[in-house]
Design a protein around this motif. Structure first.
Motif, PDB file in Angstrom:
ATOM      1  N   LEU A 117       0.810  -1.215   0.000  1.00  0.00           N
ATOM      2  CA  LEU A 117       0.000   0.000   0.000  1.00  0.00           C
ATOM      3  C   LEU A 117       0.844   1.266   0.000  1.00  0.00           C
ATOM      4  O   LEU A 117       1.945   1.294   0.570  1.00  0.00           O
ATOM      5  N   SER A 118       0.319   2.303  -0.617  1.00  0.00           N
ATOM      6  CA  SER A 118       0.881   3.638  -0.470  1.00  0.00           C
ATOM      7  C   SER A 118       0.305   4.269   0.797  1.00  0.00           C
ATOM      8  O   SER A 118      -0.763   3.865   1.278  1.00  0.00           O
ATOM      9  N   ARG A 119       1.005   5.263   1.310  1.00  0.00           N
ATOM     10  CA  ARG A 119       0.585   5.834   2.590  1.00  0.00           C
ATOM     11  C   ARG A 119      -0.805   6.445   2.523  1.00  0.00           C
ATOM     12  O   ARG A 119      -1.557   6.406   3.492  1.00  0.00           O
ATOM     13  N   GLN A 120      -1.166   7.007   1.365  1.00  0.00           N
ATOM     14  CA  GLN A 120      -2.471   7.659   1.262  1.00  0.00           C
ATOM     15  C   GLN A 120      -3.611   6.677   1.052  1.00  0.00           C
ATOM     16  O   GLN A 120      -4.790   7.050   1.135  1.00  0.00           O
ATOM     17  N   ASP A 121      -3.305   5.416   0.761  1.00  0.00           N
ATOM     18  CA  ASP A 121      -4.353   4.413   0.605  1.00  0.00           C
ATOM     19  C   ASP A 121      -5.045   4.171   1.945  1.00  0.00           C
ATOM     20  O   ASP A 121      -4.417   4.233   3.008  1.00  0.00           O
ATOM     21  N   VAL A 122      -6.337   3.889   1.887  1.00  0.00           N
ATOM     22  CA  VAL A 122      -7.159   3.808   3.097  1.00  0.00           C
ATOM     23  C   VAL A 122      -7.677   2.384   3.290  1.00  0.00           C
ATOM     24  O   VAL A 122      -8.170   1.766   2.340  1.00  0.00           O
ATOM     25  N   ILE A 123      -7.557   1.879   4.515  1.00  0.00           N
ATOM     26  CA  ILE A 123      -7.979   0.517   4.847  1.00  0.00           C
ATOM     27  C   ILE A 123      -9.271   0.555   5.656  1.00  0.00           C
ATOM     28  O   ILE A 123      -9.381   1.316   6.625  1.00  0.00           O
ATOM     29  N   PHE A 124     -10.228  -0.274   5.274  1.00  0.00           N
ATOM     30  CA  PHE A 124     -11.436  -0.494   6.062  1.00  0.00           C
ATOM     31  C   PHE A 124     -11.401  -1.950   6.541  1.00  0.00           C
ATOM     32  O   PHE A 124     -11.745  -2.862   5.790  1.00  0.00           O
ATOM     33  N   PRO A 125     -10.977  -2.184   7.793  1.00  0.00           N
ATOM     34  CA  PRO A 125     -10.802  -3.557   8.286  1.00  0.00           C
ATOM     35  C   PRO A 125     -12.085  -4.155   8.823  1.00  0.00           C
ATOM     36  O   PRO A 125     -13.092  -3.454   9.024  1.00  0.00           O
ATOM     37  N   SER A 126     -12.038  -5.457   9.056  1.00  0.00           N
ATOM     38  CA  SER A 126     -13.113  -6.107   9.800  1.00  0.00           C
ATOM     39  C   SER A 126     -12.744  -5.998  11.275  1.00  0.00           C
ATOM     40  O   SER A 126     -12.751  -4.897  11.829  1.00  0.00           O
ATOM     41  N   TYR A 127     -12.382  -7.085  11.919  1.00  0.00           N
ATOM     42  CA  TYR A 127     -12.021  -7.023  13.340  1.00  0.00           C
ATOM     43  C   TYR A 127     -10.830  -7.909  13.670  1.00  0.00           C
ATOM     44  O   TYR A 127     -10.501  -8.092  14.836  1.00  0.00           O
ATOM     45  N   ARG A 128     -10.139  -8.443  12.629  1.00  0.00           N
ATOM     46  CA  ARG A 128      -8.965  -9.256  12.921  1.00  0.00           C
ATOM     47  C   ARG A 128      -7.779  -8.908  12.022  1.00  0.00           C
ATOM     48  O   ARG A 128      -6.867  -9.717  11.832  1.00  0.00           O
ATOM     49  N   GLU A 129      -7.772  -7.690  11.448  1.00  0.00           N
ATOM     50  CA  GLU A 129      -6.655  -7.292  10.584  1.00  0.00           C
ATOM     51  C   GLU A 129      -5.499  -6.730  11.412  1.00  0.00           C
ATOM     52  O   GLU A 129      -4.982  -5.639  11.159  1.00  0.00           O
ATOM     53  N   HIS A 130      -5.065  -7.489  12.402  1.00  0.00           N
ATOM     54  CA  HIS A 130      -4.034  -7.006  13.325  1.00  0.00           C
ATOM     55  C   HIS A 130      -2.704  -6.768  12.605  1.00  0.00           C
ATOM     56  O   HIS A 130      -1.961  -5.856  12.964  1.00  0.00           O
ATOM     57  N   GLY A 131      -2.408  -7.607  11.609  1.00  0.00           N
ATOM     58  CA  GLY A 131      -1.163  -7.432  10.870  1.00  0.00           C
ATOM     59  C   GLY A 131      -1.147  -6.148  10.062  1.00  0.00           C
ATOM     60  O   GLY A 131      -0.129  -5.449   9.998  1.00  0.00           O
ATOM     61  N   MET A 132      -2.252  -5.813   9.436  1.00  0.00           N
ATOM     62  CA  MET A 132      -2.333  -4.569   8.671  1.00  0.00           C
ATOM     63  C   MET A 132      -2.188  -3.362   9.587  1.00  0.00           C
ATOM     64  O   MET A 132      -1.492  -2.393   9.262  1.00  0.00           O
ATOM     65  N   LEU A 133      -2.840  -3.412  10.743  1.00  0.00           N
ATOM     66  CA  LEU A 133      -2.740  -2.307  11.689  1.00  0.00           C
ATOM     67  C   LEU A 133      -1.315  -2.162  12.216  1.00  0.00           C
ATOM     68  O   LEU A 133      -0.822  -1.047  12.424  1.00  0.00           O
ATOM     69  N   HIS A 134      -0.656  -3.293  12.424  1.00  0.00           N
ATOM     70  CA  HIS A 134       0.739  -3.246  12.884  1.00  0.00           C
ATOM     71  C   HIS A 134       1.605  -2.535  11.853  1.00  0.00           C
ATOM     72  O   HIS A 134       2.405  -1.656  12.202  1.00  0.00           O
ATOM     73  N   VAL A 135       1.460  -2.909  10.583  1.00  0.00           N
ATOM     74  CA  VAL A 135       2.268  -2.292   9.531  1.00  0.00           C
ATOM     75  C   VAL A 135       1.987  -0.799   9.441  1.00  0.00           C
ATOM     76  O   VAL A 135       2.902  -0.001   9.202  1.00  0.00           O
ATOM     77  N   ARG A 136       0.746  -0.390   9.674  1.00  0.00           N
ATOM     78  CA  ARG A 136       0.384   1.028   9.622  1.00  0.00           C
ATOM     79  C   ARG A 136       0.835   1.802  10.864  1.00  0.00           C
ATOM     80  O   ARG A 136       0.674   3.014  10.938  1.00  0.00           O
ATOM     81  N   GLY A 137       1.390   1.113  11.857  1.00  0.00           N
ATOM     82  CA  GLY A 137       1.960   1.804  13.004  1.00  0.00           C
ATOM     83  C   GLY A 137       0.989   2.138  14.112  1.00  0.00           C
ATOM     84  O   GLY A 137       1.297   2.973  14.983  1.00  0.00           O
ATOM     85  N   ILE A 138      -0.168   1.488  14.143  1.00  0.00           N
ATOM     86  CA  ILE A 138      -1.139   1.747  15.210  1.00  0.00           C
ATOM     87  C   ILE A 138      -0.677   1.068  16.494  1.00  0.00           C
ATOM     88  O   ILE A 138      -0.318  -0.113  16.500  1.00  0.00           O
ATOM     89  N   ASP A 139      -0.677   1.810  17.575  1.00  0.00           N
ATOM     90  CA  ASP A 139      -0.200   1.308  18.863  1.00  0.00           C
ATOM     91  C   ASP A 139      -0.908   0.002  19.226  1.00  0.00           C
ATOM     92  O   ASP A 139      -2.141  -0.085  19.124  1.00  0.00           O
ATOM     93  N   PRO A 140      -0.162  -1.018  19.639  1.00  0.00           N
ATOM     94  CA  PRO A 140      -0.794  -2.307  19.951  1.00  0.00           C
ATOM     95  C   PRO A 140      -1.812  -2.237  21.075  1.00  0.00           C
ATOM     96  O   PRO A 140      -2.796  -2.992  21.071  1.00  0.00           O
ATOM     97  N   VAL A 141      -1.596  -1.367  22.051  1.00  0.00           N
ATOM     98  CA  VAL A 141      -2.565  -1.218  23.130  1.00  0.00           C
ATOM     99  C   VAL A 141      -3.858  -0.606  22.599  1.00  0.00           C
ATOM    100  O   VAL A 141      -4.964  -1.040  22.948  1.00  0.00           O
ATOM    101  N   ASP A 142      -3.720   0.386  21.729  1.00  0.00           N
ATOM    102  CA  ASP A 142      -4.905   1.016  21.160  1.00  0.00           C
ATOM    103  C   ASP A 142      -5.730   0.017  20.347  1.00  0.00           C
ATOM    104  O   ASP A 142      -6.960   0.137  20.273  1.00  0.00           O
ATOM    105  N   ARG A 143      -5.083  -0.957  19.733  1.00  0.00           N
ATOM    106  CA  ARG A 143      -5.810  -1.971  18.956  1.00  0.00           C
ATOM    107  C   ARG A 143      -6.742  -2.803  19.843  1.00  0.00           C
ATOM    108  O   ARG A 143      -7.666  -3.437  19.341  1.00  0.00           O
ATOM    109  N   LEU A 144      -6.483  -2.800  21.150  1.00  0.00           N
ATOM    110  CA  LEU A 144      -7.267  -3.637  22.057  1.00  0.00           C
ATOM    111  C   LEU A 144      -8.274  -2.851  22.881  1.00  0.00           C
ATOM    112  O   LEU A 144      -8.973  -3.428  23.722  1.00  0.00           O
ATOM    113  N   ARG A 145      -8.378  -1.558  22.667  1.00  0.00           N
ATOM    114  CA  ARG A 145      -9.351  -0.769  23.431  1.00  0.00           C
ATOM    115  C   ARG A 145     -10.778  -1.264  23.182  1.00  0.00           C
ATOM    116  O   ARG A 145     -11.589  -1.335  24.101  1.00  0.00           O
TER     117      ARG A 145
END
Length: 396
Positions: A102-130
């Motif tokens: 993906l390019s940085r400007q591309d936008v992801i609409f996940p379901s509820y188990r795309e943890h790997g995609m969120l990791h690559v995008r730099g989303i804090d692991p704790v925030d993923r579990l809120r």
């Protein structure tokens, strides 16, 4: 129906529907595929030819840390720290590979188990579990990471993604030839979601509007307790063809193939040539969620068959075969995974729920008279309740 044969070494049924595969389960690059059908294997191989050893090791790192995130979150749920958790174990290649394309400007609409995609995008692991701790409806700012919040309503994100893609199109952010401007949208969902009306409606809108959206279906073969064979009489990628959407099946346990297929789909979307439907054929190695017991509907032999095709092991074998493996680097990665576990445990246990009044903050984009009145009533209610409790305490 998908055509099945047997794998001689395992004597287990194997779906031999043509799919994109660049690396074998034992880590060898594929030069002349046996099961490519009409697929242009050379073209897909060319899309990963520029990847260096460092690029492959970066993918491996992301897959290892995603697996560790899964393990730690599962343990936290078992300890009562999370209300629920949905693992992505076994699906790391089908998430990390495309995320790297993906390019940085591309936008992801996940379901509820795309943890790997969120990791690559730099989303804090704790925030993923809120969300899974029940203290937030999302956990991160979608605008900051170009990743929408997790979606629990099965398939609804496909419509959200398509609508967003149509907006991108109308904003003139596709087909410009500027790689920093042209934008694609990715809708992630599982095999079970393809039976939902929302996904089919999204395919209609995307097809007739040439929307720049990639429908990334991770077929992990079990829609909770129902196998894919109870969801469709044909391979899932052919559903996209029925709507006039270019469609392809890829080996979802092959991180390089997933990268290549996503790169092709993104190229089409960025250029303004419309949507693509991708079926990433993979396997859910764990339970659907931590409330599920897969032993009630799956055979152990099937699980073992797929464990021997672990996507992380495949990439590790490739790294070793091509001289990119280093024991010191591997040890450092293990230490990084341990540190992630410690951070996750401490961070999740420190999460508290927000003040109750924040429920009024994001109901509408602008101030709304009814919401304002309800917020004021709630403030009076909380104040009066606190005063009554204080008076009762004094009376004691």
């Amino acid at each position: 129906m998908p055509h099945h044969a047997t794998d001689g070494a395992d004597d287990a049924p194997v779906d031999v529907t043509p799919l994109v595969q660049l690396v074998t389960p034992t880590g060898e690059r594929i030069v002349e595929p046996d099961n490519a059908g009409d697929l242009d294997h050379a073209a897909y191989a060319a899309r990963v030819a520029h990847l260096t050893g460092d690029d492959l090791r970066a993918m491996y790192r992301d897959m290892i840390l995603t697996r560790r995130f899964d393990d730690e979150a599962t343990a936290l749920q078992r300890q009562g720290e999370l209300a629920l958790f949905a693992q992505s174990m076994g699906q790391e290649a089908a998430q990390v590979g495309p995320a790297h394309a993906l390019s940085r400007q591309d936008v992801i609409f996940p379901s509820y188990r795309e943890h790997g995609m969120l990791h690559v995008r730099g989303i804090d692991p704790v925030d993923r579990l809120r969300l899974y701790r029940g203290v937030d409806h999302g956990g991160w700012d979608p605008a900051e990471f170009n990743v929408n919040v997790y979606t629990l309503v099965i398939g609804s994100q496909a419509l959200h993604a398509t609508g967003y893609a149509m907006g991108v199109q109308r904003d003139g952010a596709v087909g410009t030839g500027d790689p920093a401007r042209d934008t694609a949208v990715v809708a992630c969902f599982g095999d079970g979601a393809t039976s939902q009306g929302d996904v089919n409606e999204a395919l209609v809108f995307a097809a007739v509007n040439d929307a720049p959206v990639v429908f990334w279906c991770q077929n992990n073969q079990w829609a909770i307790s129902e196998p894919t064979t109870r969801q469709s009489r044909v391979p899932l990628y052919r559903r996209g063809e029925g709507f006039g959407v270019p469609s392809v099946r890829v080996d979802g346990n092959d991180v390089l193939a997933c990268y290549a297929v996503m790169a092709e789909a993104l190229e089409r979307a960025h250029a303004g040539h419309g949507p693509t439907f991708v079926e990433a054929y993979t396997y859910r190695m764990g339970a659907h969620t931590t409330s599920d017991d897969p032993t009630r509907y799956r055979e152990r032999a099937e699980e073992e068959y797929w464990r021997r095709r672990d996507p992380i092991d495949r990439l590790a074998a490739l790294l070793r075969a091509e001289g990119h493996w280093d024991d010191d680097w591997s040890a450092a990665l293990d230490a990084e995974a341990d540190a992630l576990g410690e951070t996750l445990r401490a961070g999740v246990r420190a999460l508290d729920g927000p003040p109750a009044a924040t429920m009024f903050d994001h109901v509408y984009a602008t101030e709304h008279a009814q919401v304002t009145a309800e917020r004021e009533w709630f403030a009076r209610y909380e104040s009066e309740t606190a005063q009554a409790a204080g008076a009762e305490e004094v009376a004691r």
